[in-house]
Design a protein around this motif. Structure first.
Motif, PDB file in Angstrom:
ATOM      1  N   GLU A  87       0.824  -1.209   0.000  1.00  0.00           N
ATOM      2  CA  GLU A  87       0.000   0.000   0.000  1.00  0.00           C
ATOM      3  C   GLU A  87       0.862   1.266   0.000  1.00  0.00           C
ATOM      4  O   GLU A  87       0.409   2.320  -0.423  1.00  0.00           O
ATOM      5  CB  GLU A  87      -0.931  -0.022   1.217  1.00  0.00           C
ATOM      6  N   ILE A  88       2.092   1.176   0.525  1.00  0.00           N
ATOM      7  CA  ILE A  88       3.042   2.285   0.410  1.00  0.00           C
ATOM      8  C   ILE A  88       4.354   1.732  -0.147  1.00  0.00           C
ATOM      9  O   ILE A  88       4.585   0.523  -0.083  1.00  0.00           O
ATOM     10  CB  ILE A  88       3.267   3.035   1.751  1.00  0.00           C
TER      11      ILE A  88
ATOM     12  N   LEU B 216       7.484   1.848   0.728  1.00  0.00           N
ATOM     13  CA  LEU B 216       8.602   1.467   1.584  1.00  0.00           C
ATOM     14  C   LEU B 216       8.115   0.766   2.835  1.00  0.00           C
ATOM     15  O   LEU B 216       7.038   1.078   3.344  1.00  0.00           O
ATOM     16  CB  LEU B 216       9.370   2.719   2.041  1.00  0.00           C
TER      17      LEU B 216
ATOM     18  N   SER C  45       9.593   0.151   6.756  1.00  0.00           N
ATOM     19  CA  SER C  45      10.669   0.514   7.665  1.00  0.00           C
ATOM     20  C   SER C  45      11.261  -0.749   8.281  1.00  0.00           C
ATOM     21  O   SER C  45      10.555  -1.729   8.509  1.00  0.00           O
ATOM     22  CB  SER C  45      10.147   1.467   8.738  1.00  0.00           C
TER      23      SER C  45
ATOM     24  N   GLN D 289       8.571  -8.223  -0.724  1.00  0.00           N
ATOM     25  CA  GLN D 289       7.280  -8.370  -1.363  1.00  0.00           C
ATOM     26  C   GLN D 289       6.182  -8.232  -0.306  1.00  0.00           C
ATOM     27  O   GLN D 289       6.307  -8.792   0.775  1.00  0.00           O
ATOM     28  CB  GLN D 289       7.213  -9.791  -1.984  1.00  0.00           C
TER      29      GLN D 289
ATOM     30  N   PRO E 180       2.544  -9.066   1.392  1.00  0.00           N
ATOM     31  CA  PRO E 180       2.417  -8.322   2.651  1.00  0.00           C
ATOM     32  C   PRO E 180       3.620  -8.512   3.565  1.00  0.00           C
ATOM     33  O   PRO E 180       4.338  -9.498   3.450  1.00  0.00           O
ATOM     34  CB  PRO E 180       1.179  -8.962   3.278  1.00  0.00           C
TER      35      PRO E 180
ATOM     36  N   VAL F 252       5.090  -6.769  11.130  1.00  0.00           N
ATOM     37  CA  VAL F 252       6.085  -6.298  12.090  1.00  0.00           C
ATOM     38  C   VAL F 252       6.853  -7.503  12.609  1.00  0.00           C
ATOM     39  O   VAL F 252       6.249  -8.497  13.006  1.00  0.00           O
ATOM     40  CB  VAL F 252       5.405  -5.560  13.262  1.00  0.00           C
TER      41      VAL F 252
ATOM     42  N   ASP G 242       8.914  -9.403  10.821  1.00  0.00           N
ATOM     43  CA  ASP G 242       9.390 -10.287   9.734  1.00  0.00           C
ATOM     44  C   ASP G 242      10.895 -10.079   9.512  1.00  0.00           C
ATOM     45  O   ASP G 242      11.361  -8.942   9.487  1.00  0.00           O
ATOM     46  CB  ASP G 242       8.679  -9.942   8.409  1.00  0.00           C
TER      47      ASP G 242
ATOM     48  N   THR H  91       9.566  -3.222  10.632  1.00  0.00           N
ATOM     49  CA  THR H  91       8.973  -2.580  11.808  1.00  0.00           C
ATOM     50  C   THR H  91       7.573  -2.042  11.509  1.00  0.00           C
ATOM     51  O   THR H  91       6.996  -1.312  12.297  1.00  0.00           O
ATOM     52  CB  THR H  91       9.863  -1.425  12.312  1.00  0.00           C
ATOM     53  N   LYS H  92       7.052  -2.385  10.342  1.00  0.00           N
ATOM     54  CA  LYS H  92       5.738  -1.866   9.969  1.00  0.00           C
ATOM     55  C   LYS H  92       4.950  -2.948   9.251  1.00  0.00           C
ATOM     56  O   LYS H  92       5.531  -3.780   8.566  1.00  0.00           O
ATOM     57  CB  LYS H  92       5.927  -0.652   9.043  1.00  0.00           C
ATOM     58  N   ARG H  93       3.646  -2.908   9.431  1.00  0.00           N
ATOM     59  CA  ARG H  93       2.782  -3.841   8.717  1.00  0.00           C
ATOM     60  C   ARG H  93       2.381  -3.201   7.387  1.00  0.00           C
ATOM     61  O   ARG H  93       1.897  -2.074   7.355  1.00  0.00           O
ATOM     62  CB  ARG H  93       1.538  -4.133   9.564  1.00  0.00           C
ATOM     63  N   ILE H  94       2.636  -3.908   6.301  1.00  0.00           N
ATOM     64  CA  ILE H  94       2.272  -3.383   4.984  1.00  0.00           C
ATOM     65  C   ILE H  94       1.303  -4.374   4.331  1.00  0.00           C
ATOM     66  O   ILE H  94       1.653  -5.533   4.112  1.00  0.00           O
ATOM     67  CB  ILE H  94       3.505  -3.224   4.061  1.00  0.00           C
TER      68      ILE H  94
END
Lengths: 413, 121, 491
Positions: free
Chosen positions: B61-62, B64, B66, B91, B93, B96, B98, B114-117
């Motif tokens: 969805e974005i 990058l 982090s 890739q 999804p 946090v 991973d 450090t972020k869920r994408i």
């Protein structure tokens, strides 16, 4: 326009709003709603990808996005409702919100409202830095947003004005991503950010920090071509002959934050000229009954952990107000005395223990924080160092408070 | 050897003068408390830092996600870690925690998201 | 080479008014602008006031065009859907010694045909403006405020809608040929034109020289302004002016409410060397604030959200000062070319009347045949913020883009931004969007909406990142990407 009702509405889905809505729900408010204007929860934490968050409330140092995720998970566990991409256009003293999203406009009648809108950055315009108006003048938070959320590099050669923590963090971030940070200029004779950030963000990379120095002119008409730096003396007067030109394509500003209280004003909430935030009691209730304020919209914090603690308390109060329709009055006034810029809350009920937040007027070593009431010292504690940039938190038990009258707080020898 | 350092243990930020030899820290002056000793010792003999950055994420969805090193790495290897990260893409999804790169450059630290994408089609 | 009947050089308010006026006739009109948008010079950096003409020398060309322009203004703004507000003006005397000056101004105004002028006493001043001091004032009820950006843009858009070509980033570098067959070389190529109109403002002397006319000299005289947060906008209702400084090159530091609810403080008046020196300075900033506080003590430095400077195109050098006459003339050195020089204040007010005069001049060279399909009616952008909530809800129900607020300070919707980005002139810089839709104009100065506008430009309008600019090609906002997104995934 369609109207719905909730017990507690929370405006703003950053760290304050997340904690407030979750604690309101957990405190028994049935229908709660968190309203966020962005497309995801977490607010500014999403772009704060550095670590250092959570040491006070979680006991470990994590990054901003991780901190946000923990509180988003808590919100979902509590089954608190939220909506995204939704802007609150109006708030009345009767706690009626007008909200707008692509799905439509509607009114929300809330039993209690928690203001958690955060703050905005001071801009070049507010500082009045002389010179033409080229591209390449950014505030630190905007640079951080472009870099960390949008993959955009704003420039390659950067001068930073202001040594606030975001500015220092971004000095490191820009350097690690290949930009040349020429220097950080700070108008005060001491850095505004934490010592840890001065060491790890500047010293580690050999970035000079010039104290008592400011930018007296921006150069360039299309894009920034450089800035004039100058040393300042007492009263911030520019020392003649100290001006020098530094070439750069970007000037990044890290010069302070302003609570975003435009909506609060619409609701008639009384604001403090010192903090720019609402005047609250120990329930975090503002001058308008049933409207509460917490986080950076109340006063600018240096540590997110304290935002969370404050917002949890505000959320509990809001739930209690929504259920009972009122809260015990707060007759005891709290006033800043010698050496104190401000102290929160501004008045207290005396019902329960209170965690006071205060800021000192100037940096000094080996001070005492003294609470007085009716001529008596009711609490005195030693601080190795005080600085305006570092919030002091002091908890006082309820049995220390007078029944009425005033408490003054001082920072003295 | 003798040098001036800032103690970054707490907000006080004492400017201390330290003295040391090849193997040990001998003295710390002008520190307000004892906590300065272990900090100054590690700053002299094995300074380490957590490195945070971001890596491109495909199909997210974005653009990058982090990331951070899950334990501090030697300070003088920060640039190497950054250079190594410049080659990394993930890739969607992403969750946090991973692991994006395990044991980066053999330094004993993993690079973790450090972020869920969320994944978008 | 594209051939035109008339080429207008300069996309300020005067040039755009002329272009629009001429498109009523069967004429092929080109407007040449050196910047990336219209209204980038003096037209966009002034007090945004529609002057009545009470302080202009009686019998002068300037007085005639000022008073005539002021009469046309409200109707023109209505036609173009441009903001216009008759807020009125008070010229305040702070001391008894200044009162005779008010009577002199009133006498000039009466002679110029300015309606409804009145001297009011201190008590009346207090009643009209409770926050303003003063022992007496000249009340000018017909004075008005407008938006020079919206007006200039609207004039250009109507010209385009009626067949004119507006060429941006087309700085004129050479003019050759003669009446009937001029050749104008620009940075975007050459065009041919039968007539040339030089309305290049600050650079009108330079443009004249390109055509061999050496008689003009324009002296740049800078005026700096502050913008006060709209939260303090309610402090004054009228424009509040001091008694003009004697022989000075400006009208004195005044307070002007704006269409967007802010207050402008300024301008200073200082001759500068360079015509593009729009820098603001610390010394003037201090002086402006001090003088403004003398008139309106409730203003503090904390209320300032931005500063800017504009440059007056004066024909009087600093040694002379004061105000020169408007010069609008064709000269023997270059027949077929009309020069408009020294169109400083009240040039904005006079613009519609100047355009009429210029059309008459064109009529002396080419026949003016109405083209029969001219329309000056224009529907300006919807300003969501200013609508009542019920109307807002209706719009959101019709189009979800109205429900998506992109700029929080000024409450600008995605719909309004799309309209601004898709403007008929094709101006795509951030400032072009700002002046059309107010985004990035508010108290956070684009901190919140700037990245969102950039997202729209990149994702929806496919503008390459490095081509996104603040005001044109030389003002790129970005250096590139942080991470190379073209790598292949390898997890």
């Amino acid at each position: 326009m369609h109207t719905t009702e909730v017990d507690v509405a929370v405006i703003g889905g950053g760290p304050a709003g997340l904690a407030a809505v979750t604690s309101a729900k957990n405190a028994g408010a049935e229908r709660v709603l968190l309203i966020e204007r962005d497309e995801r929860l977490g607010g500014i934490l999403n772009q704060c990808i550095h670590d250092g968050f959570g040491t006070k409330v979680l006991g470990e140092s994590i990054t901003g996005p991780e901190y946000a995720q923990i509180y988003i998970d808590k919100l979902q566990e509590a089954k608190a409702d939220f909506c995204l991409n939704t802007m609150v256009l109006d708030l009345t003293p009767e706690k009626v919100l007008t909200v707008c999203s692509a799905e439509g406009m509607r009114r929300i009648k809330a039993g209690a409202v928690v203001l958690a809108m955060g703050c905005r950055e001071r801009t070049r315009g507010a500082l009045g830095i002389p010179g033409p108006r080229p591209a390449g003048v950014y505030t630190a938070g905007v640079v951080q947003n472009y870099m960390n959320l949008r993959n955009i590099m704003v420039g390659r050669q950067v001068v930073i004005l202001g040594s606030g923590d975001i500015g220092l963090i971004m000095a490191r971030r820009l350097t690690l991503e290949g930009a040349k940070v020429e220097c950080v200029a700070e108008i005060l004779p001491y850095p505004s950010g934490l010592a840890r950030n001065v060491v790890q963000c500047l010293e580690d990379f050999g970035i000079p920090l010039y104290l008592s120095t400011t930018v007296t002119r921006i150069h360039g008409t299309g894009r920034v071509k450089g800035v004039t730096l100058a040393q300042v003396g007492p009263k911030w007067g520019v020392k003649s002959g100290s001006q020098r030109f530094v070439e750069c394509d970007t000037l990044m500003l890290s010069v302070g934050l302003i609570p975003e209280n435009e909506l609060s004003k619409k609701a008639g909430v009384a604001l403090s000229p010192v903090t720019g935030g609402a005047i609250v009691d120990d329930w975090f209730q503002t001058s308008v009954p049933g409207i509460f304020s917490c986080g950076n919209v109340l006063h600018v914090h240096d540590v997110v952990d304290y935002v969370t603690l404050e917002a949890e308390a505000a959320g509990r109060s809001a739930a209690r107000y929504a259920a009972a329709g009122s809260l015990p009055s707060s007759p005891i006034k709290v006033k800043p005395g010698q050496g104190v810029r401000y102290v929160l809350p501004y008045q207290i009920s005396g019902e329960d223990a209170v965690e006071f937040s205060l800021r000192a007027l100037a940096p000094e070593k080996d001070r005492h924080v003294v609470f007085r009431s009716n001529g008596q010292v009711i609490r005195k504690m030693r601080e190795l160092m005080v600085a305006p940039a570092q919030m002091i938190r002091v908890k006082l038990r309820a049995d220390r408070f007078p029944k009425e009258g005033e408490i003054t707080v001082e920072v003295t020898e | 050897m003798k040098g001036e350092l800032i103690c970054a243990v707490c907000p006080v930020g004492c400017h201390v003068t330290a003295e040391w030899n090849e193997t040990d820290l001998l003295d710390v002056q002008q520190a307000a408390c004892k906590l300065a000793w272990p900090y100054i010792r590690s700053e002299i003999f094995d300074p380490r830092r957590v490195v945070t950055s971001s890596v491109p994420v495909v199909g997210g969805e974005i653009p990058l996600v982090s990331v951070k090193t899950d334990s501090p790495v030697p300070k003088d290897r920060m640039r190497d870690v950054m250079q190594s990260l410049a080659q990394v893409t993930v890739q969607a999804p992403v969750n946090v925690g991973d692991v994006v790169v395990s044991n980066i450059l053999g330094l004993g630290a993993n690079i973790r998201a450090t972020k869920r994408i969320k994944k978008v089609s | 080479m594209e051939q035109y009947d008339v080429a207008v050089i300069g996309g300020g308010v005067v040039g755009c008014a002329i272009a629009r006026e001429l498109t009523q006739y069967r004429l092929k009109v080109a407007l040449l602008e050196k910047e990336a948008d219209v209204c980038r010079g003096t037209s966009g950096k002034n007090s945004a006031v529609v002057h009545t003409g009470f302080n202009v020398k009686t019998g002068s060309l300037k007085a005639r065009l000022n008073v005539a322009g002021a009469r046309m203004f409200e109707g023109l703004c209505a036609e173009l859907d441009v903001p216009f507000k008759r807020v009125g003006k008070l010229v305040t005397a702070l001391t008894e010694a200044e009162v005779p000056e008010l009577h002199k101004l009133k006498a000039t105004g009466d002679a110029n045909g300015v309606p409804s002028l009145e001297i009011v006493d201190g008590a009346t001043v207090k009643k009209m403006e409770p926050n303003v001091g003063g022992v007496a004032a000249l009340s000018v009820p017909t004075a008005a405020i407008t938006s020079p950006f919206h007006l200039t843009i609207a004039l250009a858009e109507v010209a385009v809608a009626n067949g004119a070509d507006v060429l941006l980033q087309a700085e004129v570098t050479a003019i050759s040929g003669k009446e009937g067959s001029f050749r104008i070389t620009t940075r975007r190529g050459a065009i041919g034109s039968k007539l040339v109109i030089n309305s290049a403002g600050l650079y009108s002397d330079h443009v004249a020289r390109l055509a061999g006319v050496r008689r003009y000299k324009v002296y740049p005289c800078r005026g700096e302004y502050f913008i006060i947060d709209s939260a303090k906008g309610g402090l004054i209702k009228h424009m509040v002016y001091p008694v003009p400084p004697k022989g000075g090159p400006g009208l004195g530091v005044h307070l002007t409410p704006t269409i967007d609810g802010n207050i402008l403080i300024g301008p200073s008046a200082e001759y500068v060397r360079r015509k593009d020196d729009v820098a603001t300075t610390r010394a003037v900033a201090r002086k402006l604030l001090k003088e403004a506080q003398e008139i309106l003590p409730a203003i503090s430095p904390r209320d300032v959200i931005a500063a800017y400077a504009g440059i007056r195109a004066k024909t009087t050098p600093s040694s002379v000062g004061g105000f020169g006459e408007f010069i609008i003339e064709e000269v023997p050195e270059c027949p077929g070319m009309l020069h408009l020089v020294g169109i400083e204040s009240p040039g904005l007010t006079a613009a519609p009347a100047i355009a009429l005069d210029v059309a008459q001049w064109v009529g002396r060279h080419l026949s003016l045949v109405p083209n029969g399909h001219f329309t000056s009616k224009r529907n300006g952008a919807v300003t969501f913020r200013d609508l009542p909530p019920e109307k807002q809800a209706e719009l959101v129900a019709q189009d979800p883009d109205y429900g998506h607020i992109v700029c929080r300070c000024e409450t600008v919707t995605r719909k309004e931004l799309k309209a601004a980005i898709e403007n008929p002139l094709g101006a795509r810089s951030l400032n072009s969007i700002k002046y059309r839709a107010r985004a990035t104009m508010g108290r956070c100065q684009g901190g919140f909406c700037g990245p969102r506008v950039v997202d729209m430009l990149v994702n929806e309008y496919h503008v390459p990142l490095t081509e996104i600019s603040l005001k044109g090609p030389s003002s790129s906002l970005f250096a590139g990407e942080v991470k190379d997104l073209t790598c292949t995934p390898q997890r």
